[in-house]
Design an enzyme around this catalytic site. Sequence first.
Site, short mmCIF file in Angstrom:
data_model
loop_
_atom_site.label_atom_id
_atom_site.label_comp_id
_atom_site.label_asym_id
_atom_site.label_seq_id
_atom_site.Cartn_x
_atom_site.Cartn_y
_atom_site.Cartn_z
CD GLN A 126 -2.88 1.25 0.21
OE1 GLN A 126 -3.24 0.21 -0.34
NE2 GLN A 126 -3.32 2.44 -0.15
CD GLU A 127 2.27 3.64 3.73
OE1 GLU A 127 2.73 4.66 3.19
OE2 GLU A 127 1.28 3.68 4.50
#
Length: 403
Positions: free
Chosen positions: A323-324
């Site tokens: 996600q990051e």
Amino acid sequence: MSTRALPKGPESWDRKMTLGRLFAASLLPVILITGAVWFYTTHPLPRFSITFVAADTERVFSTISPYGRGMEREMAEAFCKRYGLELHWIRTDTPEAAWEILASGRTQIMIGAGWRPEQLASDTHITPGPVYETHFPALLSHTRRHLDLIRPRICETEVLVQPEPALVNSLKAFGWSQECRAEYALLPDIHLMDLFKAENEQSTRPYLLVEQGNYQLLQPFFERIRPATFLPEALSYRWYWRNDEHMLDKRMRAFFTRMDASGSLADIQERYFGFFPDTPNYGGTYVLRQAISEKLPLYRDTILTAARRYQIDPLLLIAVIFQESAFNPDAVSITGVRGLMQLTEETAGRLGATDRTDPQQSIHYGAKYLKRLWEELGALNLPHWDRWAMTLSSYNQGIGHLF
């Protein structure tokens, strides 16, 4: 000598009373035994164990969900725990096989999910339970085009269908609405996971008709298999049980009433399925699959080491990294955060990191930061999953903003 009988005295009366008592005493066991035989032939003995039967699907016997062993399996365990019963399972390849076992009396409860018998005869001693979910038949297509451009043309091709009577009937009705006869073939006796894996790599059938409740669990893993449409006839999720079993019918009805009234049913449904998006991101799914197959192996050992040290599920670390940064160690955001786990310079320094772009440091100190946030939220006494949701919110926005 006179032959006249002597008057009956107390001794004669006592003798008769004694004989009467002996007769009654000998008759009582006969009455009790006869009554017991009648009762237990018409009222089966209560069980201290119970057997459930179900088709071996991902929904019931989960192998991939991090949320538990399977929704219906967890419900069955809750039922047995409430009534102090030992739980046994029979797994079958198809719902039809499970139904045959239930009808024969070899098991007491069948988890029908979206399956239902073509007809339920009155002499089968089987009761359909309350409906706790409804889903629709999903007509799937192997295509890369946008969903708005997919048009089902079942008049022109053969549809591969899960072997369930309700699905077949729905397809026939859908064909009639299109003024054509729907041609179909039944799916081979394999799990949907294996079928979808093969179809996702190379399509062999234009359309697949499956039950939406099972498809929903597998949808995130196969970005090339998409719903062309949902057929209009809803499929009811329910259990079936023997009504000739001692107290079973009463207990099952009370169990479902209690699950619904207490909110336990809604809670377990939310935990297993509430996170699915209304509109799947098929492009994001493809990127995730590529990252897992090509990039994750580079950091596998580091992730497992950090997960063990800080007691975090390694799947959660993988999800945060993807996600990051989508596993890009050189990722930089417009706010200046860097690395696999997108640490700020201030946070990295406070944790002890010297190079945010070093993958090993980013994973190690990112996991350490997650654990620290988790511990800081302990005073709020949140439920387990809510606490993790708040931990991830704090990781993204800062714990000050969270409060």
